[in-house]
Write an enzyme that holds these catalytic residues in place. Structure first.
Site, PDB file in Angstrom:
ATOM      1  N   GLU A  73       0.818  -1.214   0.000  1.00  0.00           N
ATOM      2  CA  GLU A  73       0.000   0.000   0.000  1.00  0.00           C
ATOM      3  C   GLU A  73       0.849   1.259   0.000  1.00  0.00           C
ATOM      4  O   GLU A  73       0.583   2.210  -0.751  1.00  0.00           O
ATOM      5  CB  GLU A  73      -0.914  -0.015   1.233  1.00  0.00           C
ATOM      6  N   HIS A 239     -20.686  -8.734 -16.288  1.00  0.00           N
ATOM      7  CA  HIS A 239     -19.362  -8.379 -16.812  1.00  0.00           C
ATOM      8  C   HIS A 239     -18.990  -9.278 -17.988  1.00  0.00           C
ATOM      9  O   HIS A 239     -18.405  -8.803 -18.967  1.00  0.00           O
ATOM     10  CB  HIS A 239     -18.327  -8.495 -15.692  1.00  0.00           C
ATOM     11  N   HIS A 299      -4.656  -7.986 -16.754  1.00  0.00           N
ATOM     12  CA  HIS A 299      -6.019  -7.681 -17.222  1.00  0.00           C
ATOM     13  C   HIS A 299      -6.364  -6.226 -16.933  1.00  0.00           C
ATOM     14  O   HIS A 299      -6.946  -5.528 -17.773  1.00  0.00           O
ATOM     15  CB  HIS A 299      -6.994  -8.617 -16.511  1.00  0.00           C
TER      16      HIS A 299
END
Length: 326
Positions: A73, A239, A299
């Site tokens: 993070e 989707h 992706h």
């Protein structure tokens, strides 16, 4: 001018890296690796010494320190912050020019992206915020590419008026599909269906649109999702349906561009078609291979580049009235 071009070019590369890091952070479940913002457990970097970890866990007892997630993070935040500084520099350099529209949009968007990054943490991965953060990153990359092309001397390109008009609905279809992908990821629905071509047996009778597209307000924590399995499967199915529609629409448009244009637009049309086929293949691999990390990150990254290429095509089609007609 050369300094500005290099600055914009560097920002494009960095924006791509930030998108990769953002996807990696989300897919390693590190979105709450640091439970506060902009620091990490009250520190500027991940606490590693024993007494710092003890202090951090006393401050956030509900979230013990997981160093690998926290570093994922924070590295993403460091790179995103650097990108923000580069875009500020672009804006300052652009003050000398008469046109400030795109630099102003870039600066405003990167500030909003920072706010979305904060809300991602403070709202504990609310799906709307996570999806918005993804779309904002893709938009930022596309605007940077658009500005880079504006700084390049390029010949006018004649194309059919119909191709110019069709650009907007095609872009809308692609944007809607990417939003669906963001909603799927943000609600942890990527593996809600693991069979092809649509979903597990009986999927049609279990569709739950009301819950699937609800904002789900009022939860304290959205990590790992709050939807039922039927709602997640519904999101996933939509989707997949969107992926087929997008493949057909964008591919048809890219082929039409390739057949009816030349030079840069023809080359970009080939790039869009290649990226589209790669993206569809990566989506299938996500299902068949059960979301391998590298494939899932790819992706996300290919989707960003697909949008960027289509936006550049749109700019080339619209950059001059005289270029709108064959």
């Amino acid at each position: 001018m050369m300094t500005l071009k290099r600055l914009v070019g560097s920002s494009i590369v960095l924006a791509m890296l930030v998108i990769l890091l953002g996807a990696y952070t989300r897919l390693t479940d590190a979105g709450l690796g640091c439970p506060d913002w902009p620091g990490c457990y009250g520190f500027l970097k991940v606490p590693e010494q024993a007494h710092h970890i003890e202090q951090a866990e006393a401050l956030y007892p509900e979230r013990p320190v997981e160093s690998h997630k926290a570093w994922n993070e924070m590295i993403h935040r460091y790179f995103a912050g650097t990108l923000g500084l580069l875009i500020l520099a672009i804006f300052l350099f652009s003050l000398k020019q008469k046109r400030l529209l795109l630099p102003s949009l870039l600066l405003g968007l990167v500030i909003f992206q920072a706010a979305l990054g904060m809300w991602t943490v403070t709202l504990a991965l609310h799906p709307v915020v996570v999806m918005g953060h993804l779309l904002g990153g893709f938009t930022l990359l596309s605007l940077l590419a658009l500005y880079w092309w504006q700084l390049q001397p390029a010949p006018l390109i004649a194309v059919k008026q119909s191709l110019k008009l069709l650009f907007w609905p095609v872009l809308l279809v692609l944007a809607a599909q990417i939003a669906l992908g963001g909603w799927t990821a943000a609600n942890y629905a990527a593996l809600a269906c693991i069979q092809l071509p649509v979903c597990e047996a009986g999927w049609a009778s279990q569709l739950n649109f009301d819950e699937a597209f609800s904002l789900h307000l009022g939860y304290d924590n959205y990590e790992y999702g709050v939807m039922s399995q039927s709602a997640r499967a519904t999101v996933h199915v939509m989707h997949r349906v969107g992926a087929v529609i997008t493949l057909l629409v964008v591919a048809a448009y890219a082929i039409a561009l390739w057949r009816n244009s030349s030079g840069l637009i023809k080359n970009l049309a080939v790039a869009v078609l290649a990226l589209l086929l790669l993206q569809f293949s990566l989506g299938l691999a996500n299902v068949v291979l059960h979301l391998p990390l590298a494939n899932a990150v790819a992706h996300n990254f290919v989707a960003a580049n697909l949008v960027m290429c289509l936006v550049v095509i749109g700019y080339q089609l619209h950059r001059n009235k005289e270029s709108a007609y064959a």
